[in-house]
Design a protein around this motif. Structure first.
Motif, PDB file in Angstrom:
ATOM      1  N   ALA A  26       1.300  -1.685  -0.189  1.00  0.00           N
ATOM      2  CA  ALA A  26      -0.171  -0.009  -0.247  1.00  0.00           C
ATOM      3  C   ALA A  26       0.973   1.395  -0.303  1.00  0.00           C
ATOM      4  O   ALA A  26       1.917   1.086   0.467  1.00  0.00           O
ATOM      5  CB  ALA A  26      -0.840  -0.114   1.376  1.00  0.00           C
ATOM      6  N   ARG A  27       0.351   2.057  -0.313  1.00  0.00           N
ATOM      7  CA  ARG A  27       0.841   3.528  -0.587  1.00  0.00           C
ATOM      8  C   ARG A  27      -0.229   4.593   0.536  1.00  0.00           C
ATOM      9  O   ARG A  27      -1.166   4.365   0.264  1.00  0.00           O
ATOM     10  CB  ARG A  27       1.287   4.052  -1.859  1.00  0.00           C
ATOM     11  CG  ARG A  27       2.411   3.303  -3.040  1.00  0.00           C
ATOM     12  CD  ARG A  27       2.632   3.777  -3.729  1.00  0.00           C
ATOM     13  NE  ARG A  27       3.354   5.445  -3.425  1.00  0.00           N
ATOM     14  CZ  ARG A  27       4.473   5.453  -3.302  1.00  0.00           C
ATOM     15  NH1 ARG A  27       5.494   5.211  -2.939  1.00  0.00           N
ATOM     16  NH2 ARG A  27       4.733   7.601  -2.940  1.00  0.00           N
ATOM     17  N   LEU A  28       0.164   5.722   0.606  1.00  0.00           N
ATOM     18  CA  LEU A  28      -0.578   6.254   1.230  1.00  0.00           C
ATOM     19  C   LEU A  28      -1.431   7.272   0.221  1.00  0.00           C
ATOM     20  O   LEU A  28      -0.538   7.490  -0.837  1.00  0.00           O
ATOM     21  CB  LEU A  28      -0.189   7.649   2.055  1.00  0.00           C
ATOM     22  CG  LEU A  28       1.021   7.137   3.317  1.00  0.00           C
ATOM     23  CD1 LEU A  28       1.935   8.043   3.771  1.00  0.00           C
ATOM     24  CD2 LEU A  28      -0.073   6.543   4.117  1.00  0.00           C
ATOM     25  N   LEU A  29      -2.885   7.097   0.298  1.00  0.00           N
ATOM     26  CA  LEU A  29      -3.760   8.552  -0.383  1.00  0.00           C
ATOM     27  C   LEU A  29      -3.931   9.789   0.350  1.00  0.00           C
ATOM     28  O   LEU A  29      -4.324  11.056  -0.127  1.00  0.00           O
ATOM     29  CB  LEU A  29      -4.985   7.269  -0.561  1.00  0.00           C
ATOM     30  CG  LEU A  29      -4.812   6.879  -1.586  1.00  0.00           C
ATOM     31  CD1 LEU A  29      -6.238   5.637  -1.771  1.00  0.00           C
ATOM     32  CD2 LEU A  29      -4.755   7.028  -3.540  1.00  0.00           C
ATOM     33  N   GLN A  30      -4.356  10.001   1.554  1.00  0.00           N
ATOM     34  CA  GLN A  30      -4.818  11.136   2.293  1.00  0.00           C
ATOM     35  C   GLN A  30      -4.222  10.943   3.758  1.00  0.00           C
ATOM     36  O   GLN A  30      -4.265   9.902   3.726  1.00  0.00           O
ATOM     37  CB  GLN A  30      -5.646  10.927   2.398  1.00  0.00           C
ATOM     38  CG  GLN A  30      -6.619  12.060   2.928  1.00  0.00           C
ATOM     39  CD  GLN A  30      -8.727  12.140   3.114  1.00  0.00           C
ATOM     40  OE1 GLN A  30      -8.512  10.976   2.739  1.00  0.00           O
ATOM     41  NE2 GLN A  30      -9.555  13.493   3.469  1.00  0.00           N
ATOM     42  N   VAL A  31      -3.730  11.979   4.305  1.00  0.00           N
ATOM     43  CA  VAL A  31      -3.369  12.271   5.342  1.00  0.00           C
ATOM     44  C   VAL A  31      -4.218  13.105   6.448  1.00  0.00           C
ATOM     45  O   VAL A  31      -4.609  14.952   5.421  1.00  0.00           O
ATOM     46  CB  VAL A  31      -2.285  11.555   5.791  1.00  0.00           C
ATOM     47  CG1 VAL A  31      -1.213  10.582   5.097  1.00  0.00           C
ATOM     48  CG2 VAL A  31      -1.474  13.384   5.057  1.00  0.00           C
TER      49      VAL A  31
END
Length: 205
Positions: A26-31
């Motif tokens: 996984a990679r980040l989409l929103q933080v």
């Protein structure tokens, strides 16, 4: 003479949306980030809340579930408004440095990462947001733990995150207009409200 107990310096409420539930890929989409004191009140003004879409390259894959359920977020991540991981890391650490006095040499002085099932967010934060991670205590405040104990030991239904009335009753300052699961900023507001719900029901001050 009783020993004075040192309170946690701050809770750093953090939530992320991912490209996949398979965390190794996984990679980040929103933080999103909100910082509170141990009484669950914001340390910074509301306008300083962070809610960032992370740049996603054209053709970079996301899971079928994400494509179907978070298509709007994916489109934002492929737009000009999205930021790089490095920019997100810088913005979050700047928030902590300003309002939490980080970096801290002593581990006991560092703020604690907080959220629901926050170990998942911690895993990807450590991987993609190293400056942020370096400013945090090793402990985690996971509201999910209290939810389980509330159900198992108290024997009552957990906090209802879909009830806007209940969310505004327990989120300090209110102001939540609608329930929006799988939005990182909403999710941390709901987590703060949920912890405040259990705290008030258990008469913990």
């Amino acid at each position: 003479m009783s020993e004075t107990i040192k309170k946690t310096s701050a809770y750093v409420w953090f939530d992320a949306e991912f490209t996949s539930l398979e965390l190794d890929q996984a990679r980040l989409l929103q933080v999103a980030v909100i910082v509170t004191d141990h009484q669950l009140n914001r340390i910074h003004p509301e306008e300083a809340d962070l809610n960032l879409c992370i740049k996603l390259a054209d053709g970079e894959p996301v899971s079928d579930w994400v494509e179907e359920n978070l298509s709007g977020l994916v489109a934002q991540c492929r737009s000009d408004e999205a930021v790089t991981l490095e920019e997100a890391d810088q913005q979050i650490t700047a928030l902590l440095d300003q309002y939490c006095g980080t970096p801290c040499n002593e581990m006991a002085d560092r703020p604690v990462l907080a959220g629901n099932s926050v170990h998942n967010d911690w895993f990807l934060m450590r991987k993609f947001l190293p400056q942020f991670g370096s400013r945090l205590h090793y402990r985690l405040l996971d509201v999910s733990t209290i939810k389980i104990l509330w159900q198992d030991w108290v024997g009552q239904a957990p906090f209802d995150k879909e009830s806007v009335e209940q969310l505004n009753q327990y989120f300090p300052g209110g102001g939540i207009s609608s329930a929006n699961a799988h939005d990182a900023l909403f999710d941390i507001k709901a987590s703060i409200a949920e912890l405040n719900f259990y705290r008030s029901k258990l008469n913990l001050k």
